[in-house]
Scaffold this motif. Sequence first.
Motif, PDB file in Angstrom:
ATOM      1  N   THR A   1     -13.424   4.629   5.073  1.00  0.00           N
ATOM      2  CA  THR A   1     -13.911   5.809   4.339  1.00  0.00           C
ATOM      3  C   THR A   1     -13.116   7.052   4.739  1.00  0.00           C
TER       4      THR A   1
ATOM      5  N   VAL B   1      -7.795   2.644  -2.221  1.00  0.00           N
ATOM      6  CA  VAL B   1      -8.751   1.618  -2.656  1.00  0.00           C
ATOM      7  C   VAL B   1      -8.059   0.256  -2.729  1.00  0.00           C
TER       8      VAL B   1
ATOM      9  N   SER C   1     -12.905  -8.763  -0.438  1.00  0.00           N
ATOM     10  CA  SER C   1     -13.841  -8.192  -1.409  1.00  0.00           C
ATOM     11  C   SER C   1     -15.127  -7.671  -0.780  1.00  0.00           C
TER      12      SER C   1
ATOM     13  N   LEU D   1     -15.780  -3.794  -0.700  1.00  0.00           N
ATOM     14  CA  LEU D   1     -16.874  -3.220  -1.493  1.00  0.00           C
ATOM     15  C   LEU D   1     -17.801  -2.368  -0.643  1.00  0.00           C
TER      16      LEU D   1
ATOM     17  N   VAL E   1     -15.923   1.008   0.051  1.00  0.00           N
ATOM     18  CA  VAL E   1     -15.874   1.932  -1.087  1.00  0.00           C
ATOM     19  C   VAL E   1     -17.284   2.417  -1.436  1.00  0.00           C
ATOM     20  N   ALA E   2     -18.285   1.535  -1.349  1.00  0.00           N
ATOM     21  CA  ALA E   2     -19.668   1.965  -1.599  1.00  0.00           C
ATOM     22  C   ALA E   2     -20.110   3.001  -0.566  1.00  0.00           C
TER      23      ALA E   2
ATOM     24  N   LEU F   1     -18.534   6.264  -1.532  1.00  0.00           N
ATOM     25  CA  LEU F   1     -19.258   6.852  -2.665  1.00  0.00           C
ATOM     26  C   LEU F   1     -20.604   7.422  -2.214  1.00  0.00           C
TER      27      LEU F   1
ATOM     28  N   LEU G   1     -17.263   4.600 -10.456  1.00  0.00           N
ATOM     29  CA  LEU G   1     -17.772   3.228 -10.539  1.00  0.00           C
ATOM     30  C   LEU G   1     -16.623   2.229 -10.638  1.00  0.00           C
TER      31      LEU G   1
ATOM     32  N   LEU H   1     -15.179   0.536  -7.560  1.00  0.00           N
ATOM     33  CA  LEU H   1     -15.832  -0.684  -7.066  1.00  0.00           C
ATOM     34  C   LEU H   1     -15.206  -1.925  -7.700  1.00  0.00           C
TER      35      LEU H   1
ATOM     36  N   ALA I   1     -12.950  -4.741  -5.671  1.00  0.00           N
ATOM     37  CA  ALA I   1     -13.409  -6.132  -5.767  1.00  0.00           C
ATOM     38  C   ALA I   1     -12.274  -7.047  -6.223  1.00  0.00           C
TER      39      ALA I   1
END
Length: 183
Positions: free
Chosen positions: A24, A49, A58, A62, A65-66, A69, A97, A100, A104
């Motif tokens: 992050t 990313v 993945s 994920l 990145v989540a 966010l 969005l 993500l 992935a």
Amino acid sequence: MTLSKALVPSNSIVARAAMVLGGTAVLATASQISVPMFPVPMTLQTLAVLAIGMTFGSRLGLVTVAAWLAEAFAGLPVLANGGSTASFFGPTAGFLLGFLMMVAIAGAAADRGIKSMIGLTLVGLVASVALYVPGLAYPAAVMGKTMPELVSGWMAPFLVGDAVKAVLAALLVSGGWSVLAKR
């Protein structure tokens, strides 16, 4: 095996949490390196990313990145130009969005053991195109923009930069594998 597991074989929650926080931080830093453009600045977010997905796989990609966010939604200045919670409701929310989806796809390639420069570049290009699906669908739905308007103004100006960033991410990660193989 992903590059992150090859470099940090520990599956401890502390090691994984440190990787997510590091990821992050990389994303937040990459978000601040930008060239002003409309509707969004051209930043190194997509490079970060892709590299995170290609390195972490993945699942961890994920989560990373989540988490980034979530930091943005909480009001931390981790998005391009600082961003804010309002970014999740504005015309560029679909791109957030889309990150993500992007991570992935890049992460799935890492999970499948793709390590070559060419393979990672192709995956990076596919993931970059996938970013535009929600990225363009959202302003089409909310602002009533037509697809030709969106493609010409919201996509076309960024395609060359996105292709270059896909190649750079592939170079970084395949280079990491090469260095690791020489040890």
